[in-house]
Structures are given as C-alpha cells and as structure tokens.
Design a protein around this motif. Structure first.
Motif, PDB file in Angstrom:
ATOM      1  N   SER A  90      24.455  45.236   6.968  1.00 40.30           N
ATOM      2  CA  SER A  90      25.569  45.651   7.395  1.00 40.30           C
ATOM      3  C   SER A  90      25.882  46.634   8.038  1.00 40.30           C
ATOM      4  N   ALA A  91      25.163  47.813   7.220  1.00 42.61           N
ATOM      5  CA  ALA A  91      25.200  49.029   7.862  1.00 42.61           C
ATOM      6  C   ALA A  91      24.237  49.477   8.910  1.00 42.61           C
ATOM      7  N   ILE A  92      23.230  48.716   9.347  1.00 43.32           N
ATOM      8  CA  ILE A  92      22.491  48.750  10.504  1.00 43.32           C
ATOM      9  C   ILE A  92      23.302  48.190  11.610  1.00 43.32           C
ATOM     10  N   GLU A  93      23.846  47.303  11.258  1.00 40.75           N
ATOM     11  CA  GLU A  93      24.725  46.759  12.588  1.00 40.75           C
ATOM     12  C   GLU A  93      25.930  47.542  13.046  1.00 40.75           C
ATOM     13  N   ILE A  94      26.461  48.167  11.818  1.00 36.30           N
ATOM     14  CA  ILE A  94      27.586  49.075  12.345  1.00 36.30           C
ATOM     15  C   ILE A  94      26.912  50.462  12.850  1.00 36.30           C
ATOM     16  N   ASN A  95      25.940  50.878  12.520  1.00 37.65           N
ATOM     17  CA  ASN A  95      25.380  52.003  13.219  1.00 37.65           C
ATOM     18  C   ASN A  95      24.924  51.648  14.586  1.00 37.65           C
ATOM     19  N   GLU A  96      24.670  50.500  14.997  1.00 36.44           N
ATOM     20  CA  GLU A  96      24.231  50.099  16.396  1.00 36.44           C
ATOM     21  C   GLU A  96      25.526  49.879  17.141  1.00 36.44           C
ATOM     22  N   LEU A  97      26.482  49.227  16.467  1.00 36.28           N
ATOM     23  CA  LEU A  97      27.682  48.973  17.300  1.00 36.28           C
ATOM     24  C   LEU A  97      28.409  50.200  17.751  1.00 36.28           C
ATOM     25  N   LEU A  98      28.422  51.369  16.905  1.00 39.42           N
ATOM     26  CA  LEU A  98      29.020  52.641  17.025  1.00 39.42           C
ATOM     27  C   LEU A  98      28.177  53.674  17.972  1.00 39.42           C
ATOM     28  N   GLU A  99      26.891  53.039  18.341  1.00 34.60           N
ATOM     29  CA  GLU A  99      26.125  53.602  19.117  1.00 34.60           C
ATOM     30  C   GLU A  99      25.527  54.935  18.836  1.00 34.60           C
TER      31      GLU A  99
END
Length: 327
Positions: A90-99
């Motif tokens: 979940s944290a990795i996906e959010i990190n990518e989402l926020l660029e």
C-alpha cells in the motif's frame, strides 16, 4: 519583541525557511489524504504511519523523497509477515501515486515495526541492528503523523514515558537516559557515515553534508532545550517533540534569554537555507563551480557547528548539565 521570543520570531520571519515550511505543509496534506483513502488496511492491523526526513522537518525541496515508517501496535506475537507485505504494498503504491522518488536501497528500510519491540529492546545489543533504535529516535526527533493520530500519540507517550520510568515526579530528576540515547544516535550517524564513505557507489558526499547540517540540527536542536529547561517530566518532552528541529533550537535559545546571539543566529538560518538550496538543484555547479561550492559549504558548516556549540556552552546552561554531554 522580548528576548524570550527573539529567536522563535526570527525563525518565523525567515523568508526562505518560511516558504519551505508552507510548501511542506501542503505536501504533507497530500500524503495524509492519500493514506486516508486506504485507512482500512492500516486500521485492520492496528498500525499507524509517520514520516521523517525533510517533509517532517518542514524543509521540503525539489529533491525530497518520502521517508515513511509503518508501525503496528499489536503484540509482537501477533505480527505476521503477510501483514507486513500488505502494508508495504500500500505504501509503495501511494509513493508512486504521489510521484516521489522510489524508496531508497530498494525499499530496505520500508518495514513494519512493532512498537512493543521498539521499546523492549532499548539498550539491548541488537537495538540498532534491526533499525529499531533509528526508528525510535526518528519518532521522537523528526516525525509527523500521516495516519492513525491516536495510535501515533499513544506511541509517543509510551516511548517518552519509557525514558522517564524512574522519575517518580521528582523535581530533581534529569532525563539522562534520554540524553544518552540522543548522543548515542548522533555518534551512530557519524559511524554510519564513516562506514559508507569509501563505497564509491554511494553518494557519501551528500550524506556528509547532511551530517554537518540537518542531522546535527535534528539531534542537538533537541538537546539544547533539554539542557536549558532541565525537563523533569515526560509531559515536557511530549511538548518538545511536536516541534520541528529548528523550532526546538529556537525554543532553547529563547530559554537562554540572551539576544546577543541573534546576529549569528540570522547567519545560522541563512547557512541552513543555503544547505537546503544546494540539495534542491540537480548539478549545483550551474550556480557555483564545484571547487568553490566545496569551500563555501565547508565554511557554512563550520559556522553552523560553531553556533550550536556556543549555544550548548552558554552560561545559561548549568555546568552540571554540560558535564553530561561528555561524561
């Protein structure tokens, strides 16, 4: 303006640092909103999230990344590797989402920490081998809550109380246990730098300049008010850790009640803003040739260090407290 508020006001009025603080606040809200949209997975595992680094310190710049810590408050025996995988994903996906930039070292430090273990191993030989010591220090020195505010506040309270468990409310109590761990953290940071400086694949020069500025400020910005105010209760520390490192240092300077250092403090803030700007720009040599930049940064680092030392050695700090910095 009274002497007691001089340094805090000076910090608030610094244009560059104030602008960074405002931008960090906006970016922090973006991160919190992204995690709030996935709160269920963290709530299901009694976990909270905090960030450290430049975002938490209110110093965000163009090259800042997202330095996340995931902590579960479940008993140690109830933690499972599957839980860790779900929270990490979940944290990795959010990190990518926020660029943001990918997590450093291929996500080596993105792990789920057990709060019970973080407190149980205080002083144990393997305290830092699992990064638990670092996580505990950053929780106290450099954290902003991202998700799970109640759990985060409880964790702060439990951690601070752990360091004050022998106080019994005594006015004569001195937080030497905490002070010792803060100094140990500083020495650990110095040792970590020495370990990687010969590794040509690692950006040791960047880590060296971080050590001279932001790392030093994070540790000694907290130590100064502890020395000056001679805090004897956990509540005093709880108020302190809610501030940024610069705010803590300013609070300690205000407690000294000596406006005679104000000119040097203004230079100190300018030097810190310069350090942050050097980190912001890809290829800083576009502004300052590499050789000149090295000289300028060394001079700024010397002034920066000298100012912190002069504050710690100020007559307003009682000699018996100064002694604990060495012995």
């Amino acid at each position: 303006m009274t002497a007691k508020s001089t340094y805090t006001q000076c910090l608030r009025q610094h244009p560059g640092l104030s602008e960074r603080q405002e931008e960090a606040g906006k970016r922090l809200n973006d991160v919190r909103e992204a995690f709030a949209n996935r709160a269920d997975i963290y709530n299901n595992y009694d976990a909270f999230v905090f960030c450290a680094g430049s975002l938490a310190r209110g110093e965000i710049g163009a090259q800042s990344d997202l330095d996340l810590f995931l902590v579960t408050t479940r008993p140690e025996e109830e933690t499972e590797s599957l839980i860790e995988i779900r929270l990490q994903s979940s944290a990795i996906e959010i990190n990518e989402l926020l660029e943001f930039e990918p997590f450093s070292n291929d996500g080596q430090f993105l792990k789920v920490y057990s709060l019970d273990e973080m407190l149980r191993v205080v002083g144990a030989p393997y305290d830092d081998s699992e990064n638990l010591f670092t996580a505990r220090m950053l929780l106290l020195l450099e954290s902003k809550c991202i998700l799970g505010e109640q759990l985060y506040n409880d964790a702060l309270s439990r951690t601070i109380t752990h360091y004050f468990r022998d106080s019994s409310g005594k006015q004569s109590f001195r937080p030497l246990f905490l002070l010792n761990d803060l100094l140990r953290y500083w020495r650990t940071l110095c040792l970590n730098y020495e370990q990687i400086r010969s590794d040509q694949s690692r950006p040791w020069r960047k880590k060296n300049i971080n050590l001279k500025f932001s790392r030093k400020l994070t540790v000694f910005g907290a130590i100064l008010p502890i020395l000056v105010e001679q805090m004897h209760s956990a509540d005093c520390i709880f108020d302190l850790v809610r501030l940024t490192p610069l705010e803590r240092l300013s609070r300690g300077l205000d407690a000294l009640n000596d406006s005679g250092m104000l000119k040097d403090y203004t230079q100190f803030l300018d030097d810190y803003e310069s350090f942050l700007s050097w980190k912001d720009v890809d290829g800083t040599t576009e502004q300052i040739p590499a050789e000149e930049l090295g000289k300028v940064s060394r001079e700024a680092a010397r002034r920066f260090s000298d100012f912190i030392y002069s504050a710690l050695m100020h007559n307003g700090v009682k000699s018996d407290m100064k002694k604990y910095l060495v012995l």
